[in-house]
Every structure is written in C-alpha cells, then in structure tokens.
Motif scaffolding. Structure first.
Motif, PDB file in Angstrom:
ATOM      1  N   ARG A  17       0.830  -1.209  -0.003  1.00  0.00           N
ATOM      2  CA  ARG A  17      -0.094   0.048  -0.174  1.00  0.00           C
ATOM      3  C   ARG A  17       0.795   1.335   0.095  1.00  0.00           C
ATOM      4  NH1 ARG A  17      -5.335  -0.139   1.696  1.00  0.00           N
ATOM      5  NH2 ARG A  17      -4.965   1.829   3.101  1.00  0.00           N
ATOM      6  N   ALA A  18       2.013   1.239   0.660  1.00  0.00           N
ATOM      7  CA  ALA A  18       2.648   2.352   0.796  1.00  0.00           C
ATOM      8  C   ALA A  18       3.482   2.784  -0.396  1.00  0.00           C
ATOM      9  CB  ALA A  18       3.775   2.121   1.883  1.00  0.00           C
ATOM     10  N   PHE A  19       3.914   1.883  -1.049  1.00  0.00           N
ATOM     11  CA  PHE A  19       4.868   2.052  -2.260  1.00  0.00           C
ATOM     12  C   PHE A  19       3.937   1.776  -3.565  1.00  0.00           C
ATOM     13  CE2 PHE A  19       7.877   1.263   0.965  1.00  0.00           C
ATOM     14  CZ  PHE A  19       8.727   2.262   0.694  1.00  0.00           C
ATOM     15  N   PHE A  20       2.749   1.660  -3.369  1.00  0.00           N
ATOM     16  CA  PHE A  20       1.833   1.388  -4.860  1.00  0.00           C
ATOM     17  C   PHE A  20       2.178   2.256  -5.936  1.00  0.00           C
ATOM     18  CE2 PHE A  20      -1.942   2.015  -7.394  1.00  0.00           C
ATOM     19  CZ  PHE A  20      -2.090   0.512  -7.901  1.00  0.00           C
ATOM     20  N   VAL A  48      12.947  -1.778   7.227  1.00  0.00           N
ATOM     21  CA  VAL A  48      14.000  -3.012   6.904  1.00  0.00           C
ATOM     22  C   VAL A  48      15.186  -2.414   6.870  1.00  0.00           C
ATOM     23  CG1 VAL A  48      14.547  -4.809   5.342  1.00  0.00           C
ATOM     24  CG2 VAL A  48      12.305  -4.198   5.372  1.00  0.00           C
ATOM     25  N   TRP A  49      16.191  -2.982   8.050  1.00  0.00           N
ATOM     26  CA  TRP A  49      17.503  -2.458   7.840  1.00  0.00           C
ATOM     27  C   TRP A  49      18.485  -3.477   7.642  1.00  0.00           C
ATOM     28  CZ3 TRP A  49      18.362   2.590   9.724  1.00  0.00           C
ATOM     29  CH2 TRP A  49      17.050   3.258  10.025  1.00  0.00           C
ATOM     30  N   LYS A  50      19.692  -3.177   7.287  1.00  0.00           N
ATOM     31  CA  LYS A  50      20.647  -3.984   7.019  1.00  0.00           C
ATOM     32  C   LYS A  50      21.763  -3.760   7.822  1.00  0.00           C
ATOM     33  CE  LYS A  50      23.696  -6.159   3.625  1.00  0.00           C
ATOM     34  NZ  LYS A  50      24.090  -6.420   2.080  1.00  0.00           N
ATOM     35  N   GLU A  51      22.360  -4.573   8.841  1.00  0.00           N
ATOM     36  CA  GLU A  51      23.342  -4.207   9.722  1.00  0.00           C
ATOM     37  C   GLU A  51      24.728  -4.221   8.996  1.00  0.00           C
ATOM     38  OE1 GLU A  51      23.570  -6.445  13.244  1.00  0.00           O
ATOM     39  OE2 GLU A  51      21.470  -6.649  13.418  1.00  0.00           O
ATOM     40  N   LEU A  87      19.298   1.428   5.684  1.00  0.00           N
ATOM     41  CA  LEU A  87      17.978   1.467   5.574  1.00  0.00           C
ATOM     42  C   LEU A  87      17.520   1.225   4.275  1.00  0.00           C
ATOM     43  CD1 LEU A  87      15.080   2.128   6.981  1.00  0.00           C
ATOM     44  CD2 LEU A  87      15.273   4.319   6.402  1.00  0.00           C
ATOM     45  N   GLU A  88      16.933  -0.191   4.196  1.00  0.00           N
ATOM     46  CA  GLU A  88      16.407  -0.682   2.603  1.00  0.00           C
ATOM     47  C   GLU A  88      15.067  -0.097   2.483  1.00  0.00           C
ATOM     48  OE1 GLU A  88      17.210  -4.688   1.778  1.00  0.00           O
ATOM     49  OE2 GLU A  88      18.914  -4.949   2.953  1.00  0.00           O
ATOM     50  N   VAL A  89      13.949  -0.201   3.250  1.00  0.00           N
ATOM     51  CA  VAL A  89      12.824   0.171   3.140  1.00  0.00           C
ATOM     52  C   VAL A  89      12.232   0.595   4.483  1.00  0.00           C
ATOM     53  CG1 VAL A  89      10.492  -0.818   2.629  1.00  0.00           C
ATOM     54  CG2 VAL A  89      12.642  -1.985   1.525  1.00  0.00           C
ATOM     55  N   LEU A  90      11.308   1.778   4.015  1.00  0.00           N
ATOM     56  CA  LEU A  90      10.493   2.508   5.363  1.00  0.00           C
ATOM     57  C   LEU A  90       9.316   2.629   4.651  1.00  0.00           C
ATOM     58  CD1 LEU A  90      10.064   3.388   8.077  1.00  0.00           C
ATOM     59  CD2 LEU A  90      11.149   5.631   7.165  1.00  0.00           C
ATOM     60  N   GLY A 105       6.225   6.570  10.917  1.00  0.00           N
ATOM     61  CA  GLY A 105       7.617   6.515   9.989  1.00  0.00           C
ATOM     62  C   GLY A 105       8.947   7.121  11.068  1.00  0.00           C
ATOM     63  N   ALA A 106       8.341   8.301  11.744  1.00  0.00           N
ATOM     64  CA  ALA A 106       9.508   8.912  12.511  1.00  0.00           C
ATOM     65  C   ALA A 106       9.958   7.915  13.626  1.00  0.00           C
ATOM     66  CB  ALA A 106       8.946  10.271  13.203  1.00  0.00           C
ATOM     67  N   ALA A 107       8.920   7.152  14.325  1.00  0.00           N
ATOM     68  CA  ALA A 107       9.138   6.165  15.244  1.00  0.00           C
ATOM     69  C   ALA A 107      10.175   4.941  14.720  1.00  0.00           C
ATOM     70  CB  ALA A 107       7.955   5.731  16.051  1.00  0.00           C
ATOM     71  N   LEU A 108       9.740   4.515  13.505  1.00  0.00           N
ATOM     72  CA  LEU A 108      10.545   3.474  12.915  1.00  0.00           C
ATOM     73  C   LEU A 108      11.936   4.016  12.764  1.00  0.00           C
ATOM     74  CD1 LEU A 108       7.711   1.992  10.733  1.00  0.00           C
ATOM     75  CD2 LEU A 108       8.857   0.606  12.651  1.00  0.00           C
TER      76      LEU A 108
END
Length: 209
Positions: free
Chosen positions: A26-29, A83-86, A136-139, A151-154
C-alpha cells in the motif's frame, strides 16, 4: 471525538509477514520503482504483495532485519515497517536465493532478470565505498495511518542503533521530495541514479555521530 489508537514498535516475527507485505504494498503502490517493476496498475497491488511477502518471509524476518509499528488494540494491526541491514552483514545465502527465485521468475519472467540485476548493480554503486554502515532498505507506513508519527518512530529506532555503533546510515529513495524529509534527520545527498530505462534514485548518507 475518539482518540487515535497508540502503536508499539518491535521486532517483526513470521506472524507479521502478511501485515508487512500489506503495508509495504500500500505504501509503495505509486512509487516510481513499483511502477517500473509492475507497470500494470490493475495487477500491481497483488504482485507487490507477493513480492514483499517473499522477501519478508524468506530474507528479512529470518535475519531479524524488520521493525514494525503495531497498532494497539484487541486485534493488533501492522501499520508501518522498516527493513534495516546491519554493518558488514553477509550476502544472501544460496538457500535464501533459491527460495525467492520461483517468486521472482513467476512475477517478472526470465527476460527481466538481467534488467533487475543491472538495477541492483547500479544501486550497489551508490553505496558508501569504505567503512561499515547501516542501510535503511525500506521504510513504509500504511496510507491510512500516516501523520501519526509512525515513520518517525521506526526511523528513530534504527538511527539510535546506528548511533550506538557510531557508524553512518545509507539509504536510497525514488522520490526527490523524500530527500527533504530525510534531510531533517541529518541525511545528505551523496549520489543519483539517472540511467535510461531504470527508476531514478537518490542516495543519501547520515554521517556517524
């Protein structure tokens, strides 16, 4: 007037996979990259859901890379995901690649695989050349829940971990207007992908504290 439900940020589990796929679809439609991946507007939502479910279930969640914002209540609902990559995380295992391959071929067909690989190579060239960094791969936030600070919290939760590690944070966005949003968190533009036939992409970096 009733108050808006509160939300909790936590690590995602396998039970959250459908919720994460729904939110990101939904966010990236109407995101330029989603339009490039799935040009047909009628089938895009369903294909995005399959794509995000495969990545989330086979790659992201098993690696502990997903944080979700869950709306509190009798029936908790995922309203946002990051989605984060360390730093220095190893590449995908052959097993993970094999598990996602059937979905990739089914959704895109064999003919588009070289094009997808070329896009990934171009994105890789935008990443920092030296030193460890968080990625940060995806938000994404469900459109019905935007404006509530999800979004700010994530984003803040991930940036805090990066600050603890004292390393920079890298991201890409396909919308130029997003660069102003991330700029408020200390990100600066570091590169741009503007190649024919590929989604225009801006790379940003938040320096280490």
């Amino acid at each position: 007037m009733s108050e808006r439900p509160e939300f909790t940020v936590r690590n995602a589990t396998m039970e959250d996979v459908p919720g994460v796929a729904r939110v990101l679809s939904r966010a990236f439609f109407d995101d330029p990259q989603a339009e490039w991946l799935f040009p047909d507007q009628v089938s895009r939502m369903a294909k995005l859901a399959r794509w995000w479910a495969a990545l989330t279930g086979y790659v992201f969640v098993p690696r502990g890379r997903v944080r979700v914002a869950v709306e509190d209540g009798p029936r908790p609902v995922v309203r946002g995901a990051a989605v984060w990559k360390e730093p220095e995380e190893p590449s995908l295992s052959p097993r993970a690649l094999l598990r996602t391959l059937p979905n990739t071929v089914s959704l895109f067909g064999l003919r588009r695989l070289p094009e997808l690989a070329a896009f990934q190579r171009e994105l890789g060239a935008l990443a920092p050349a030296t030193g460890p960094y968080w990625h940060l791969e995806v938000l994404g936030v469900d459109p019905v829940a935007q404006g509530r600070g999800i979004g700010a919290a994530l984003l803040g939760a991930g940036l805090s971990r990066a600050d603890d590690d004292r390393v920079p944070v890298h991201l890409e966005t396909n919308r130029e207007e997003n660069t102003a949003y991330y700029g408020r968190y200390g990100f600066e533009r570091t590169g741009e992908l503007d190649a024919e036939g590929l989604p225009r992409t801006w790379a940003m970096l938040r320096p280490a504290p």
